[in-house]
Design a protein around this motif. Structure first.
Motif, PDB file in Angstrom:
ATOM      1  N   LEU A 162      16.039 -13.598   7.842  1.00  0.00           N
ATOM      2  CA  LEU A 162      15.278 -14.807   7.527  1.00  0.00           C
ATOM      3  C   LEU A 162      14.196 -14.510   6.491  1.00  0.00           C
ATOM      4  O   LEU A 162      13.264 -15.292   6.307  1.00  0.00           O
TER       5      LEU A 162
ATOM      6  N   GLY B  81      22.193 -15.812   4.575  1.00  0.00           N
ATOM      7  CA  GLY B  81      21.737 -16.116   5.931  1.00  0.00           C
ATOM      8  C   GLY B  81      22.734 -15.590   6.939  1.00  0.00           C
ATOM      9  O   GLY B  81      23.924 -15.494   6.650  1.00  0.00           O
ATOM     10  N   THR B 150      18.871 -20.761  10.062  1.00  0.00           N
ATOM     11  CA  THR B 150      19.410 -19.959   8.964  1.00  0.00           C
ATOM     12  C   THR B 150      19.540 -20.776   7.684  1.00  0.00           C
ATOM     13  O   THR B 150      19.191 -20.311   6.591  1.00  0.00           O
ATOM     14  N   VAL B 158      26.174 -18.122   3.844  1.00  0.00           N
ATOM     15  CA  VAL B 158      25.798 -17.962   5.249  1.00  0.00           C
ATOM     16  C   VAL B 158      26.926 -17.238   5.976  1.00  0.00           C
ATOM     17  O   VAL B 158      28.112 -17.504   5.757  1.00  0.00           O
TER      18      VAL B 158
END
Lengths: 257, 238
Positions: A162, B81, B150, B158
């Motif tokens: 993050l 992410g 996320t 991702v």
């Protein structure tokens, strides 16, 4: 089996019962407000709080370093851990002597400082804090290290992905999750500091109002004013009980599990 | 814009990972394989959590890792992410602050990050959870919050590592639908690790099958079903 168990139990509990039975309850207020006890109580609370603060400020970073030591060579790691643990097993008087040899007027570090400035640490209130920090630091370091290692790795991974760098990760994720361990370590350090006798009396002496903490005052009062000694003992026992109760959830249940 | 282009080699004892992975921009690719096939290692390598022994990782034409050029962008600076197997929501933060976390690491102030997080949770239909602690969420709710968290950082890629694994079987169809809606609204690329063909059916454009660290077959699910290149492909897609 039952007989030795009963003896052990009496050995553990009996002295505390005797203390409570013999305590001069009626005069307790007057004794604690007296000339010996009150300054010692203030000094003990103040120095124990200060040394607990020192333990947290110095011990948390040390625990962080140790908790990240898995990549070190095994012998280095073992020696580092052994050195950190030493004050736990060292007789406190030895600790006091060792502190004198390092920080005393002719000590390794204390000598040059004394010659240069005329300042000497022993027999000052600060030396009480140093002695207490020396003996109680391992409690904090080992407790916090355990707590840091107990933080699930996936939270650090989540923080990293993050966008959190090492510092943010530590401050916002790892440390908050280890906070109960830091609190428990601090309480244990405080308990160890407030009961400190050997290292303190060796390194800092027993100057009333300056270095004479409660345990030292109790020991000295036993010859002159036994009731005052008992009153101090009761106070120290109450402190111990408060510590026990505040750690109840973490320790007693942890052992039970 | 090229999505993910990765050539991954990670040496690990008996067998390592040696695979090329591509995800076209805006697409969802399912990475399938048995336990120990190297799926999670691939995710960790793309995210930068595991160093490559050889290879390259590019996301939208930006080099994130190139062992020959000695380039390696640290994981916290990759526009990638990750949704981990168990949502890994921070237990000491509320749902709202979990979602705001990645916005704050990006430099947003607390209030602004919370406003954005609030909006994202509302858009995902999770506004009712905003003040809860992760311990008070069901597995499905946690997985959905983790995906919102996320995507809040607006990554270009991702990686979803078995996002449905921790969820009861009867709740999976609903969660799949929620993830599908989230990924549809997401403009970047997605790599979905799963061993459940229903996840691939519902969510992915293409499938890559990994076995013992190697790519066995890749292509649209229907094509792999029609002509599986190996028994492992047929059994995974059954």
């Amino acid at each position: 089996m039952l007989v030795p168990a009963a003896i052990a139990f009496v050995l553990l509990v009996g002295p505390l019962v005797a203390l409570l039975v013999r305590a001069p309850w009626a005069r307790l207020g007057a004794l604690l407000g007296g000339d010996t006890v009150l300054p010692a109580l203030g000094l003990s609370l103040g120095t124990a709080a200060a040394s607990t603060g020192c333990c947290v400020v110095l011990g948390v970073p040390l625990a962080v370093v140790l908790s990240g030591s898995d990549g070190w060579p095994a012998p280095v790691r073992r020696v580092a851990r052994a050195l950190v643990t030493t004050p736990l097993v060292l007789p406190p008087v030895v600790g006091g002597v060792a502190l004198l040899l390092l920080l005393g007027r002719v000590g390794l570090l204390g000598g040059p400082v004394f010659r240069a400035t005329g300042f000497q640490l022993p027999y000052t209130t600060a030396s009480v804090v140093v002695a207490q920090t020396f003996v109680s630091l391992p409690f904090l370091v080992l407790g916090v290290e355990g707590a840091l290692r107990g933080v699930d790795r996936r939270f650090a991974i989540a923080a990293t992905t993050l966008g959190a760098g090492p510092w943010t990760r530590f401050v916002r994720v790892t440390l908050p999750l280890a906070a109960p361990g830091v609190a428990a370590g601090a309480v244990l350090s405080f308990a160890r500091a407030i009961g400190e006798f050997g290292a303190t009396v060796t390194f800092a002496g027993s100057l009333p109002k300056v270095t004479q903490t409660l345990p030292i005052a109790a020991y000295l009062a036993l010859n002159t004013d036994p009731d005052a000694a008992i009153a101090i003992a009761v106070v120290l026992m109450v402190v111990a009980l408060v510590v026990l109760v505040s750690l109840r959830d973490r320790w007693l249940q942890g052992i039970g599990r | 814009m090229s999505g993910l282009e990765a050539a991954l080699r990670v040496d690990r004892g008996v067998f390592g990972l040696d695979a090329t992975l591509t995800v076209p921009p805006g697409h969802v690719v399912a990475l399938m394989g048995r336990n120990g096939a190297g799926k999670s290692t691939a995710v960790a390598a793309v995210a930068g959590l595991v160093p490559l022994d050889a290879g390259r990782v590019l996301v939208d034409d930006v080099v994130l890792e190139d062992t020959e050029a000695r380039v390696s962008v640290p994981p916290e600076h990759r526009p990638v992410g990750v949704v981990q197997q168990q949502a890994a929501l921070f237990p000491h933060l509320s749902v709202l602050d979990n979602v705001a976390f990645g916005l704050r690491t990006g430099g947003a102030r607390r209030g602004a990050a919370r406003d954005v997080a609030d909006r994202l949770l509302t858009a995902a239909g999770l506004a009712g959870l905003r003040d809860r602690r992760p311990s008070g969420l069901s597995g499905g709710q946690a997985a959905r919050v983790a995906l919102v968290r996320t995507l809040a950082r607006e990554p270009r890629l991702v990686l979803l590592d078995e996002p449905l694994a921790a969820v009861d079987a009867e709740l999976r169809p609903e969660l799949r639908e929620a993830i599908r809606a989230q990924l549809t609204a997401f403009s970047g690329s997605a790599l979905l690790v799963t061993h459940d063909v229903r996840d691939a059916e519902a969510l992915a454009d293409d499938v890559v099958v990994l076995d013992a660290g190697r790519v066995v077959q890749r292509g649209p699910l229907a094509a792999l079903r029609a002509a599986p290149a190996a028994p492992i492909v047929a059994s995974l897609l059954a």
